[in-house]
Design a protein around this motif. Sequence first.
Motif, PDB file in Angstrom:
ATOM      1  N   GLY A  19     -21.464  16.816 -34.939  1.00 17.91           N
ATOM      2  CA  GLY A  19     -21.993  18.175 -34.891  1.00 17.91           C
ATOM      3  C   GLY A  19     -22.755  18.565 -36.138  1.00 17.91           C
ATOM      4  N   MET A  23     -25.739  13.944 -36.714  1.00 21.92           N
ATOM      5  CA  MET A  23     -25.988  14.095 -35.279  1.00 21.92           C
ATOM      6  C   MET A  23     -27.374  14.661 -35.037  1.00 21.92           C
ATOM      7  N   ARG A  24     -27.734  15.660 -35.803  1.00 23.29           N
ATOM      8  CA  ARG A  24     -29.051  16.265 -35.608  1.00 23.29           C
ATOM      9  C   ARG A  24     -30.151  15.234 -35.863  1.00 23.29           C
ATOM     10  N   ALA A 101     -30.119  15.053 -19.818  1.00 25.91           N
ATOM     11  CA  ALA A 101     -29.611  13.714 -20.130  1.00 25.91           C
ATOM     12  C   ALA A 101     -28.509  13.833 -21.165  1.00 25.91           C
ATOM     13  N   ALA A 102     -27.290  13.411 -20.808  1.00 21.49           N
ATOM     14  CA  ALA A 102     -26.159  13.472 -21.728  1.00 21.49           C
ATOM     15  C   ALA A 102     -25.669  12.047 -21.995  1.00 21.49           C
ATOM     16  N   PHE A 103     -25.478  11.732 -23.270  1.00 22.42           N
ATOM     17  CA  PHE A 103     -25.117  10.378 -23.679  1.00 22.42           C
ATOM     18  C   PHE A 103     -23.706  10.346 -24.251  1.00 22.42           C
ATOM     19  N   ILE A 104     -22.890   9.408 -23.769  1.00 18.77           N
ATOM     20  CA  ILE A 104     -21.598   9.136 -24.406  1.00 18.77           C
ATOM     21  C   ILE A 104     -21.721   7.738 -24.996  1.00 18.77           C
ATOM     22  N   GLY A 135     -30.452  17.988 -23.397  1.00 18.89           N
ATOM     23  CA  GLY A 135     -29.546  16.851 -23.479  1.00 18.89           C
ATOM     24  C   GLY A 135     -28.362  17.104 -24.382  1.00 18.89           C
ATOM     25  N   ASP A 136     -27.551  16.056 -24.537  1.00 21.95           N
ATOM     26  CA  ASP A 136     -26.357  16.141 -25.371  1.00 21.95           C
ATOM     27  C   ASP A 136     -25.979  14.727 -25.799  1.00 21.95           C
ATOM     28  N   THR A 137     -25.329  14.632 -26.953  1.00 26.79           N
ATOM     29  CA  THR A 137     -24.886  13.331 -27.459  1.00 26.79           C
ATOM     30  C   THR A 137     -23.450  13.438 -27.934  1.00 26.79           C
ATOM     31  N   LYS A 138     -22.598  12.554 -27.433  1.00 23.26           N
ATOM     32  CA  LYS A 138     -21.232  12.460 -27.960  1.00 23.26           C
ATOM     33  C   LYS A 138     -20.998  11.008 -28.374  1.00 23.26           C
ATOM     34  N   VAL A 139     -20.153  10.834 -29.380  1.00 23.61           N
ATOM     35  CA  VAL A 139     -19.805   9.490 -29.833  1.00 23.61           C
ATOM     36  C   VAL A 139     -18.295   9.316 -29.685  1.00 23.61           C
TER      37      VAL A 139
END
Lengths: 344, 344
Positions: A19, A23-24, A101-104, A135-139
């Motif tokens: 966050g 991430m940005r 588009a959301a990425f895990i 979109g979104d990105t999670k790790v």
Amino acid sequence: MRPPRRVVADRVTLAHGGGGKAMRDLIEDVFTSVFAPPGMEDQARLMHPSLLEPGAQLAFTTDSFVVSPMEFPGGDIGTIAVCGTVNDLAVGGARPLWLSAAFIIEEGVEIATLRRIARSMQTAAEAAGVRIVTGDTKVVGRGSGDGVFVTTAGVGVIPPGRDLMAGNVRPGDVAIVNGVLGDHGAAILAARGDMALTTDVISDCRPLNLLMEAVLAAAPDLRCARDATRGGLASALNEIADAAGVGVVIAETDLPLRAEVKGVCEILGLDPLYLANEGTLVLFVPPEQAEAALAAMQGTAAGVGACIIGQATAAHPGTVVMKTVFGGGRIVDMLVGEQLPRIC
Amino acid sequence: MRPPRRVVADRVTLAHGGGGKAMRDLIEDVFTSVFAPPGMEDQARLMHPSLLEPGAQLAFTTDSFVVSPMEFPGGDIGTIAVCGTVNDLAVGGARPLWLSAAFIIEEGVEIATLRRIARSMQTAAEAAGVRIVTGDTKVVGRGSGDGVFVTTAGVGVIPPGRDLMAGNVRPGDVAIVNGVLGDHGAAILAARGDMALTTDVISDCRPLNLLMEAVLAAAPDLRCARDATRGGLASALNEIADAAGVGVVIAETDLPLRAEVKGVCEILGLDPLYLANEGTLVLFVPPEQAEAALAAMQGTAAGVGACIIGQATAAHPGTVVMKTVFGGGRIVDMLVGEQLPRIC
């Protein structure tokens, strides 16, 4: 807008999902610099004149993609994440407009892999004429995921008066597919490498919205279309037979199959009717519009191999029967258990 | 519609993701029987009169949720998957209408867990007045995921003339939060169990759209709002300062913090400004509307604890400064590395 920042790390770390600045940087450098969404706010703000036509409907769908391996002959997880959602919209009669588009991402994935996936998504989006707008990105930690999972959602517009539903199919309607069956499943199996298969088959993943518009122009009474993804053609036909309360008869000799795919299926004991596709659909049209629909499909890049495979019937409602090469008939049931894990 | 089928297995197997009967049973029994989507086609077909108002815009957003543990005091991954996307829409000025829900489920997850998550999602959706209209289910093998990952996308409508953007904030604008900070982060930390912490703090996860509508009615010149999720209040304030080219000054003594959350932070060396929230926002209003905004917030369930925490300033543009209890000032930077993995 500031110029894209550069991610200097080689691999994704947990900090890329925290966050904060890392991430940005990842999002701006790897994703938004490629997708060029209309704004940098969390939500996209959109409008399209087709939405405002009296009687138009908004279409909304989503799919998660967990294919293994992530990259395979003919595409990668990004290609099918875009094509899959575009096609879900298109076969329902919608004109796709916008995708999310959301990425895990599993810790340790190479940044270069993410860049390739993002570019594949943008290429597929451009081919379909849609935009990736948010979109979104999670790790997740090592071992809590598997490479990259992508979830796309799509918004489109169904023009006034269009009503493509599986329940619309009537006895006598003709079933047409746009090309050979099972390429995606066979390509994934071979790419997995644990079968020691070598084949030149590549995935069929491609957008089908332009093909759908061509068919609808030529055969305005098109009853329904369905993309034959998980569960293959067999499951798509069964869903249609079930929803419409009709039987479906297909002829084994009419099924378009590559020799290589047939071979892979024979070696592994698989049935090509259950192999997944990512750019193949089956549609039903009234018999008097079948030739027009076929010709329209054959005039598009995704429909060159289109052919008639069967017909709906009042006999055996809810059941799909295949006339075999030996002249008999066998029931083609829905897939009961698992076929190939992680195919899409 | 046929009555829901019953899934008899106790746990999810790979067959539940294969595209056949087992998958259809799981989806119909566990998910669609609870969400009651408007149709059983792959895509939802929707329309809402507010979309047709001249000047209205469609808002579209997505988030993946990977929180660990999946169930925690005050909610579960289903609650935050709905609230998170509702709140992303709401803080942008949109009225949320429809959600999609895509599940990536690890083989072996208990069906009973999925049922609880689905019910939590529906409860949160009803509280927010939105509908879960479409979805997807994928299953990955043991060790290729971690329980359940949920990705929601949301569609809403921004009424004509509404323009809430971080870039709108001007020097002098007043910063207000709707309640105490850090409850979600503290609850997750405690629920994780590996810190031997015992606390009664529960997650703040809740929809904020009704609060946003109340504020907008009372303070029509509201500049912007942002939910302080990953990266906490510090990151939200920094994003606003950055986008608007203003400085922000907050007073440590004005920050609403539970004694328990303060305690958890002191023990673990964490800064509550960076703790994640799932139902807490910060908004900026012109000073002459600050009292009206505050009163409107305090009149809603999610805003009972609303209070002013600071102000935008022409000094130090792009930088957030906190006046400490000791009278000094310290720079509150964006989160640089990771804070708490898998918090949302």
